[in-house]
Scaffold this active site. Structure first.
Site, PDB file in Angstrom:
ATOM      1  CB  SER B  20      50.405  76.675 103.153  1.00  8.93           C
ATOM      2  OG  SER B  20      50.760  77.885 102.515  1.00  8.93           O
ATOM      3  CG  LEU B  72      50.813  86.051 104.297  1.00  7.96           C
ATOM      4  CD1 LEU B  72      49.525  86.827 104.144  1.00  7.96           C
ATOM      5  CD2 LEU B  72      50.577  84.575 104.041  1.00  7.96           C
ATOM      6  CB  CYS B 129      46.371  86.866 105.578  1.00  5.77           C
ATOM      7  SG  CYS B 129      45.335  86.505 104.191  1.00  5.77           S
ATOM      8  CG  ASN B 191      46.950  79.636 109.434  1.00  6.40           C
ATOM      9  OD1 ASN B 191      48.120  79.721 109.778  1.00  6.40           O
ATOM     10  ND2 ASN B 191      46.517  80.005 108.237  1.00  6.40           N
ATOM     11  CB  THR B 192      50.068  80.098 113.436  1.00 10.57           C
ATOM     12  OG1 THR B 192      49.725  81.284 112.722  1.00 10.57           O
ATOM     13  CG2 THR B 192      51.053  79.286 112.624  1.00 10.57           C
TER      14      THR B 192
HETATM   15  C1  FMN Z   1      57.151  79.704 109.129  1.00 13.53           C
HETATM   16  C2  FMN Z   1      55.728  79.384 108.817  1.00 13.53           C
HETATM   17  C3  FMN Z   1      55.131  79.907 107.674  1.00 13.53           C
HETATM   18  C4  FMN Z   1      53.796  79.646 107.371  1.00 13.53           C
HETATM   19  N1  FMN Z   1      53.236  80.170 106.237  1.00 13.53           N
HETATM   20  C5  FMN Z   1      51.933  79.882 105.943  1.00 13.53           C
HETATM   21  C6  FMN Z   1      51.330  80.388 104.748  1.00 13.53           C
HETATM   22  O1  FMN Z   1      51.976  81.065 103.955  1.00 13.53           O
HETATM   23  N2  FMN Z   1      50.029  80.118 104.514  1.00 13.53           N
HETATM   24  C7  FMN Z   1      49.276  79.354 105.372  1.00 13.53           C
HETATM   25  O2  FMN Z   1      48.088  79.104 105.092  1.00 13.53           O
HETATM   26  N3  FMN Z   1      49.826  78.839 106.500  1.00 13.53           N
HETATM   27  C8  FMN Z   1      51.128  79.089 106.803  1.00 13.53           C
HETATM   28  N4  FMN Z   1      51.680  78.580 107.959  1.00 13.53           N
HETATM   29  C9  FMN Z   1      50.836  77.768 108.867  1.00 13.53           C
HETATM   30  C10 FMN Z   1      51.076  76.274 108.660  1.00 13.53           C
HETATM   31  O3  FMN Z   1      50.698  75.907 107.359  1.00 13.53           O
HETATM   32  C11 FMN Z   1      50.285  75.448 109.687  1.00 13.53           C
HETATM   33  O4  FMN Z   1      48.898  75.702 109.494  1.00 13.53           O
HETATM   34  C12 FMN Z   1      50.643  75.802 111.120  1.00 13.53           C
HETATM   35  O5  FMN Z   1      52.026  76.074 111.216  1.00 13.53           O
HETATM   36  C13 FMN Z   1      50.289  74.695 112.112  1.00 13.53           C
HETATM   37  O6  FMN Z   1      50.909  73.476 111.774  1.00 13.53           O
HETATM   38  P1  FMN Z   1      52.322  73.011 112.403  1.00 13.53           P
HETATM   39  O7  FMN Z   1      52.198  73.146 113.894  1.00 13.53           O
HETATM   40  O8  FMN Z   1      52.522  71.612 111.938  1.00 13.53           O
HETATM   41  O9  FMN Z   1      53.373  73.951 111.875  1.00 13.53           O
HETATM   42  C14 FMN Z   1      53.019  78.825 108.250  1.00 13.53           C
HETATM   43  C15 FMN Z   1      53.628  78.295 109.381  1.00 13.53           C
HETATM   44  C16 FMN Z   1      54.959  78.554 109.685  1.00 13.53           C
HETATM   45  C17 FMN Z   1      55.569  77.970 110.929  1.00 13.53           C
END
Ligand code: FMN
Ligand code: FAD
Ligand code: FAD
Ligand code: FMN
Ligand code: FES
Ligand code: FES
Lengths: 255, 313, 313, 255
Positions: B20, B72, B129, B191-192
């Site tokens: 996402s 978001l 969130c 998530n982050t």
């Molecule tokens: C720019 C950005 C926007 C994101 N937006 C969302 C979001 O809207 N909803 C959500 O559940 N996670 C969101 N995430 C989290 C990612 O879905 C993922 O859980 C997180 O980045 C860890 O994975 P990755 O290291 O592969 O990016 C976002 C991540 C990034 C970097």
């Protein structure tokens, strides 16, 4: 839009810390319009992680040229590349400058590396039978490149070449003396300068297109990372990478 | 070689989804990616009303990672149904819609409305969130609230319900167990991670919101440990997320117990990463003579006594 | 230009120390580093008896970081006093001894014995190691236990008592406040983050202990956010740790509220990093026309309302 | 022990995926003894983060030579370096081989890249008036380099050159036919081979020194990251980087 590995066919230092790289990138070269940019993968390490965006400065047949300043790690690595090395590039990206239109004189205004997109634009303007005047601002003469531009007026912060002051001040002088009619401004440079230019254009009610810079992650509209505030409309922000980087100065509010 | 897997009654053609917020609504990348090679697409988080998102600056690069503070930003559920869903319906992959709201009721309203729509296969709930009612503290850090919300949403849909957990808690396994007990069909994590960066020239935070979410390869070891911890305690499928940019990375997650993975930040560097990861996993399975990629799930060769509780310094 | 700062009654000549477990006992690097350029040296964690540490493999590299599972290998407090302390006494820098034990009583015994020794300026308490009595769960994740231990140790020494916090908790600020209220003179953070890596060829965890501690540049944004969070709630000095390898990195920590920093993993790449960071901070202060590096502490230009509670996705 | 930036003065491919780099490193070259190693910073990015350890293969006046295999990202980057590039190196590190001693015949046994330290050792042995016999094992002939070694006996897994089988099997044959007296073995190679060699030496009660490899972070004893189990003594582990990498085979237990 294409994602491809391309070879560096030439490398040239144009001014202090300012380099030009030509890339053999057939398909992308054909598709590119003035004002569009490439998102370039610096190398295959995870650090620097993100691509770096660079305007296409020239297109010569199958080759693309980018012009860049060393400002940090990514551009430092890029400057260290050699002819024959490969780069992975994504492009062409973004909305081009609108060359067509009811104006006779195109006024190019560039601050520092803002000069990058204008060689390509200059060619298109002249094909479109527009007169072109180019205003370049730089810190010193050593940081300046006029290559591939026409009717160049120079301003430097230290007065080491041309007018001493900002390029927008120089532009105002020109306007007050020449009083050009049916003109359109194309600007690119640091945000502070873009703001001054946009205010000038507004005050004189001149049509003005700006190419904006700002941090980007994806360059293709999937990260929402590159907002610029809109002057109107129910949406508060536009995305620089897909709705720009070129904007009509009336449509954006520069922070 | 079997690549597919299922959550509840829905089949995903392979075990690699895009995360996402890192793949838009699918239409942005149509020129570059053949999404038929993906197990699924998870949409950007949707809220009831459109959200403008946070002011610039929203992103900052960090060593092998990036911080984001998008806020978001999304088109809102109505515009999504009108403008985005029709295109998503045409895609030959499984569509998971992610929901992020600022109150229990908003979560329920968004899910209820989406549940009536054609072409949505599953839901992922982003609990990390801010809960405006609760003074901005995210549901995600409160185990009982996360469980309560799961139960309420469960009652509203027959579709697979995936709860996406935040890593910013002491024991993610408690949250995993709680949402399983409350009826979730799967969990996804991580998530982050909360992070921050400062511009020492201006002495201002690089992000307009001061702190942001850290993602990318830098967080992969942390994500892997959290997924491993969660997978130990639940029987429902776990979807591993965090810093995945290659098949090798993805296989690490499968081995520690993830039934599938999501590719996030790597899409910004190359939107075809997810497809490549899926192909790479298939190749690895063939080389290892597996009949089903599922044989990798939890196949880690480790003695678990000697695990998370160990001293590591 | 003033570079020195104090904790309780002890002065550190500058704000850069080397972190526990990343600089040995000082003697290993004498050919390479003039430690007179450091604000202080924090020793490897000491326990009552010597510890052999964990079996190999103890380290694994990750993107911009590393995992370690050393297992608190150390010579034990008696050998330290006999073999290591005499050399440390000869050094022209402040000596902080780090203690890590597996029970309240062991912590107290080690500190009591060290408190009688010549040449030890301060103590740092590593609470993120397993409490055998409590079934291996670290004190560090239990706020009341951390506070109780702080109070007990406080009663045993007049020397500066620094409590080193683990980042593997939901709200590190609760722990910061608790130890301040229990009499700590300073807190240091972060210790390593729990992480993991898997060798997909052997399908075994890369580390013999399955999980380990993540450190290095990769974790800096997380460390910075934790230090910022902690510095908001305490009045005692905060020592920032996590991924620092340059003066710029260190200044980020000072700006968010750290009174000093520790350099850890960077010592493995270049043991002179700490000295270089100290010099770099001094140069930055001179350029910025500061009279005291302390003017940087907490000088972040941010509006705090709009902070940790914000949504960042 | 020194930490310094040095220049690459030559680069050579010696076999499949096997490269040699010579470094102009005056002080370190003078201090280096056979069996010691360098900890090399691959580049200035944060990824790969840690230095990579490499045995010193030769010393020629002021230049040091390393010999390495491309096995991962770090060695891949290293193989891409060019003459004139700089590297930051830390060394010399570790305990050298013990060349002196009551033996007449030095038997060198190398598996794969285990050959790296032996050109330098061979020189020292011959200065010490020792007879030298060298046994090399490799996957195929293509992976092999005998350069700077003497009296070489070769074993390859596929039999593409010399004896078909492991180098330790070849060594046993040699021993059974030649029955050498007053010999000392110097071994370096993959752990599995080191174990076989150590068992062989033990069974025949031959003095044997091994150079061990294993992941390292610091290379100088400050991280405790490189333990090897000890055969005796109250300490359970030794540190490969400072108590090794050379060990008497009797003193260590190979996992
Ligand atoms: C720019 C950005 C926007 C994101 N937006 C969302 C979001 O809207 N909803 C959500 O559940 N996670 C969101 N995430 C989290 C990612 O879905 C993922 O859980 C997180 O980045 C860890 O994975 P990755 O290291 O592969 O990016 C976002 C991540 C990034 C970097
Ligand atoms: C659409 C677009 C077109 C561009 N065209 C050109 C061009 O033709 N030539 C050129 O030299 N530069 C151009 N830029 C800017 C260029 O992308 C940055 O200079 C580059 O990304 C810096 O990377 P770095 O790793 O060297 O610096 P970093 O280490 O990432 O940053 C170093 C410094 O540069 C600043 N910076 C980083 N990214 C940007 C950015 N995107 N815009 C402005 N400042 C930034 C940082 O804030 C920091 O102060 C363009 C940017 C955009 C968005
Ligand atoms: C004292 C010492 C001396 C060495 N001398 C040489 C030499 O002269 N020539 C040479 O080619 N190699 C030598 N090595 C091994 C060399 O350090 C590794 O091959 C190198 O670090 C791999 O780095 P990489 O980034 O390419 O591989 P990585 O991406 O780090 O790892 C790729 C593969 O190599 C394995 N590996 C990583 N590090 C080591 C290591 N230290 N030892 C063994 N396997 C490892 C990994 O487990 C993985 O399977 C030596 C190692 C030590 C400890
Ligand atoms: C190999 C290694 C050993 C460590 N040993 C200890 C230790 O004994 N006691 C302790 O309190 N912290 C220990 N630490 C944690 C560091 O002191 C520091 O808190 C952490 O690594 C984060 O900082 P860094 O990213 O700069 O390394 C160790 C870290 C590493 C990498
Ligand atoms: S850079 Fe990702 S949306 Fe513009
Ligand atoms: S590699 Fe650090 S102690 Fe040996």
């Amino acid at each position: 839009m294409r994602l491809q590995d391309v070879r560096i066919v030439s490398r040239e230092q144009r001014a202090e810390g300012l380099f030009a790289l030509s890339l053999d990138a057939r398909e992308i070269a054909r598709m590119t319009r003035p004002g569009q940019f490439l998102n370039i993968r610096i190398d295959h390490e995870t650090s620097p992680l993100l691509r770096r965006p660079f305007s296409v400065s020239r297109v010569e047949g199958d080759t693309l040229e980018i012009l860049f300043n060393v400002v940090g790690r990514g551009t430092e690595i890029l400057a260290g590349k050699r002819v024959g090395d490969e780069l992975n590039i994504l492009g062409p990206l973004g909305v081009p400058f609108r060359v067509e239109g009811e104006y006779d004189l195109a006024v190019i205004v560039a601050g520092g590396l803002g000069v990058a997109p204008f060689p390509l634009l200059t060619g298109a303007l002249r094909k479109g039978r527009k007169k072109v005047q180019s205003f370049l601002g730089a810190r010193t003469a050593a940081h300046l490149t006029e290559k591939y531009l026409v009717n160049v007026h120079v301003a430097t912060d230290d007065g080491s070449l041309g007018f001493r002051g900002t390029v927008v001040q120089l532009l105002e002088e020109f306007w007050n003396t020449e009083k050009p009619a049916k003109a359109k401004i194309f600007g690119c440079g640091p945000t502070r300068m873009m703001k001054a230019l946009s205010d000038f254009a507004g005050s004189k009610d001149i049509e003005c297109e700006l190419s904006l810079e700002g941090e980007m992650a994806c360059g293709i509209g999937i990260c929402q990372g590159c907002p610029v505030e809109r002057a109107s409309g129910e949406k508060k922000y536009s995305l620089v990478c897909v709705e720009g980087p070129t904007f009509n100065s009336r449509d954006v509010i520069l922070g | 070689m079997k690549t597919a897997f299922s959550i509840r009654n829905v089949e995903f053609k392979n075990r690699v989804l895009v995360a996402s917020g890192t793949f838009g609504y699918g239409d942005e990348v149509k020129e570059l990616v053949d999404v038929a090679g993906l197990g699924g697409i998870v949409t950007k988080s949707l809220s009831w009303k459109p959200r403008d998102g946070n002011p610039p600056r929203r992103i900052a690069e960090t060593p092998s990672g990036m911080l984001n503070s998008i806020g978001l930003a999304n088109v809102g559920v109505h515009a999504f149904i009108e403008k985005k869903l029709p295109y998503l319906r045409t895609l030959d992959t499984t569509i998971v819609v992610n929901i992020a709201a600022s109150s229990f009721d908003e979560y329920c309203d968004v899910l209820r409305l989406l549940d009536e729509q054609e072409g949505i296969d599953a839901f992922e709930i982003n609990v990390s969130c801010p809960n405006v009612k609760e003074g901005g503290l995210s549901f995600g850090a409160d185990c009982s609230k996360t469980a309560e919300m799961t139960a309420r949403l469960r009652a509203l849909t027959e579709k697979p319900l995936i709860i996406k957990l935040t890593p910013n808690v002491t024991h993610v396994s408690e949250f995993a167990k709680a949402v399983e007990d409350s009826g979730a069909d799967a969990i996804s994590l991580i998530n982050t991670l909360i992070g921050m960066a400062v511009d020492i020239k201006t002495r201002k935070p690089k992000l307009s919101t001061v702190t942001g979410g850290l993602s990318g390869p830098a967080i992969r070891p942390i994500a892997l440990a959290k997924v491993y911890e969660a997978a130990q305690v639940v029987d429902i499928p776990v979807i591993g997320i965090g810093g995945i940019s290659s098949a090798e990375d993805a296989i690490e997650f499968l081995l520690v117990g993830a039934s599938a993975v999501q590719v996030g930040t790597a899409n910004f560097i190359d939107p075809t990463t997810g497809v490549q990861v899926a192909q790479g996993i298939e190749a690895y399975c063939r080389q290892s003579g597996l009949k089903d990629a599922g044989e990798l799930v939890g196949a880690l060769d480790a003695n678990v006594e000697f695990s998370v509780l160990q001293s590591w310094l």
